[in-house]
Enzyme design. Structure first.
Site, PDB file in Angstrom:
ATOM      1  CG  ASN A 117     124.426  31.546  31.424  1.00  0.00           C
ATOM      2  OD1 ASN A 117     125.488  31.535  30.802  1.00  0.00           O
ATOM      3  ND2 ASN A 117     123.253  31.699  30.831  1.00  0.00           N
ATOM      4  CD1 TRP A 118     129.836  32.826  35.051  1.00  0.00           C
ATOM      5  CD2 TRP A 118     131.884  32.474  34.216  1.00  0.00           C
ATOM      6  NE1 TRP A 118     130.621  32.336  36.067  1.00  0.00           N
ATOM      7  CE2 TRP A 118     131.885  32.114  35.577  1.00  0.00           C
ATOM      8  CE3 TRP A 118     133.061  32.330  33.480  1.00  0.00           C
ATOM      9  CZ2 TRP A 118     133.015  31.620  36.221  1.00  0.00           C
ATOM     10  CZ3 TRP A 118     134.190  31.842  34.115  1.00  0.00           C
ATOM     11  CH2 TRP A 118     134.174  31.500  35.475  1.00  0.00           C
ATOM     12  CE  LYS A 119     122.641  35.354  30.924  1.00  0.00           C
ATOM     13  NZ  LYS A 119     121.433  36.149  30.892  1.00  0.00           N
ATOM     14  CG  HIS A 155     119.978  30.926  28.220  1.00  0.00           C
ATOM     15  ND1 HIS A 155     119.723  32.195  27.776  1.00  0.00           N
ATOM     16  CD2 HIS A 155     120.125  31.007  29.567  1.00  0.00           C
ATOM     17  CE1 HIS A 155     119.731  33.015  28.823  1.00  0.00           C
ATOM     18  NE2 HIS A 155     119.972  32.317  29.917  1.00  0.00           N
ATOM     19  CD  GLU A 187     120.694  35.672  27.371  1.00  0.00           C
ATOM     20  OE1 GLU A 187     121.787  35.091  27.436  1.00  0.00           O
ATOM     21  OE2 GLU A 187     120.197  36.272  28.348  1.00  0.00           O
ATOM     22  CD  GLU A 237     117.467  31.192  33.054  1.00  0.00           C
ATOM     23  OE1 GLU A 237     118.185  31.654  33.939  1.00  0.00           O
ATOM     24  OE2 GLU A 237     117.823  31.100  31.868  1.00  0.00           O
ATOM     25  N   GLY A 269     118.079  39.748  33.183  1.00  0.00           N
ATOM     26  CA  GLY A 269     118.917  40.925  32.939  1.00  0.00           C
ATOM     27  C   GLY A 269     118.175  42.238  33.052  1.00  0.00           C
ATOM     28  CB  SER A 286     116.754  39.885  38.031  1.00  0.00           C
ATOM     29  OG  SER A 286     116.789  40.470  36.742  1.00  0.00           O
ATOM     30  N   GLY A 344     122.703  34.854  36.259  1.00  0.00           N
ATOM     31  CA  GLY A 344     123.455  35.497  35.185  1.00  0.00           C
ATOM     32  C   GLY A 344     124.401  36.536  35.762  1.00  0.00           C
ATOM     33  N   GLY A 345     124.010  37.798  35.699  1.00  0.00           N
ATOM     34  CA  GLY A 345     124.876  38.915  36.074  1.00  0.00           C
ATOM     35  C   GLY A 345     125.581  38.749  37.416  1.00  0.00           C
TER      36      GLY A 345
HETATM   37  P1  13P Z   1     120.365  37.462  35.009  1.00  0.00           P
HETATM   38  O1  13P Z   1     120.610  36.823  36.364  1.00  0.00           O
HETATM   39  O2  13P Z   1     121.448  38.387  34.591  1.00  0.00           O
HETATM   40  O3  13P Z   1     118.995  38.067  34.943  1.00  0.00           O
HETATM   41  O4  13P Z   1     120.382  36.270  33.926  1.00  0.00           O
HETATM   42  C1  13P Z   1     119.626  35.129  34.159  1.00  0.00           C
HETATM   43  C2  13P Z   1     119.967  34.097  33.149  1.00  0.00           C
HETATM   44  O5  13P Z   1     119.677  34.235  31.979  1.00  0.00           O
HETATM   45  C3  13P Z   1     120.713  32.918  33.596  1.00  0.00           C
HETATM   46  O6  13P Z   1     120.792  31.951  32.609  1.00  0.00           O
END
Ligand code: 13P
Length: 253
Positions: A9-11, A97, A99, A169, A175, A215, A236-237
């Site tokens: 997920n590149w957000k 998600h 967020e 999640e 994050g 993470s 994510g990251g």
């Molecule tokens: P991180 O891997 O950056 O913690 O993000 C997880 C996430 O929200 C994937 O959708």
């Protein structure tokens, strides 16, 4: 047997060049790992979906949107529907998600409408669920996750539910560098699978993939995915770095 699934997920990251570079690198690396039985998807921002779909078109990498709107068409300024996403080559779409729940303010009811529209439009939704730190500390984790799963899947028959992937999640792990321990994650994945068995039947519950997110890094991915109910990861990251993301795909093989 559930096939492992790794999604990135590149957000709200990348630009027109780096999105294609990253997708090309992931596609190339995944071709080398192909045949090892892992489903791979990347979730770029809306504006780069089409370019990324082109960059991965001759690989085994699928494209996922990060969001969708539930209406079929019309006066919904700024929104994107299922047929548009299908039209440009999306296979998956993230729904709910954390967020979008906690920053944008999406409700379980809205998420359910989006997920239902995604399935009706031929997309495979990834329903994200998970508790806040305060909810975990108040021993409400199971209650919150039960609500996310039940309300997210409300009104869907078993055939439709079989199109869904669930991503657990925990919000406190997103994050933050704090990862749920493999044991903590496994407990929740097993809990979700039991819940699905109660809601539908044990065969369907055994077929649905449940990903862990929060993470995930090359250093912890293999141990997380070694747990019996953790069928893959939503990253994510670490999905923004080609080598890290490929190492996580490798860990799933
Ligand atoms: P991180 O891997 O950056 O913690 O993000 C997880 C996430 O929200 C994937 O959708």
């Amino acid at each position: 047997m559930r096939k492992p699934f790794v999604a990135g997920n590149w957000k709200m990251n990348t630009d027109s060049h780096s999105s294609v570079d990253l997708a090309t690198g992931v596609a190339r690396g995944s071709v080398e790992l192909a045949g090892q039985g892992v489903d791979v998807a990347v979730c770029p921002p809306f504006v780069y979906l089409q370019a990324v779909a082109g960059a991965v078109s001759s690989s085994n990498v699928s494209v996922s949107a990060q969001d969708i709107y539930f209406e079929a068409k019309g006066a919904f300024t700024g929104e994107i529907n299922a047929s548009m996403l299908k039209d440009i080559g999306c296979t998956y779409v993230l729904c709910g998600h954390s967020e979008r729940r906690h920053v944008i303010g999406e409700t379980d009811e809205l998420i359910n409408k989006k997920l239902t529209a995604a399935i009706a439009g031929g997309l495979l939704p990834i329903l994200c669920v998970g508790e806040l730190q305060s909810e975990r500390e108040a021993s409400q984790t199971e209650e919150v996750v039960t609500r996310h799963v039940k309300k997210g899947l409300a009104g869907l028959n078993p055939e439709k539910v079989s199109a869904v992937t669930i991503a657990y999640e925990p919000v406190w792990a997103i994050g933050t560098g704090l990862t749920a321990t493999p044991q903590q994650a496994q407990e929740m994945h097993q809990f979700i699978r039991k819940l699905l068995a109660q809601m539908y039947d044990s065969q369907l519950a055994e077929e649905i993939r449940i990903l862990y997110g929060g993470s995930v890094k090359p250093g912890n991915a293999a141990e997380l995915m070694s747990k019996p109910d953790i069928d893959g990861v939503l990253v994510g990251g670490a999905s923004l770095k080609t080598d890290d993301f490929l190492a996580i795909i490798q860990a799933a093989t």
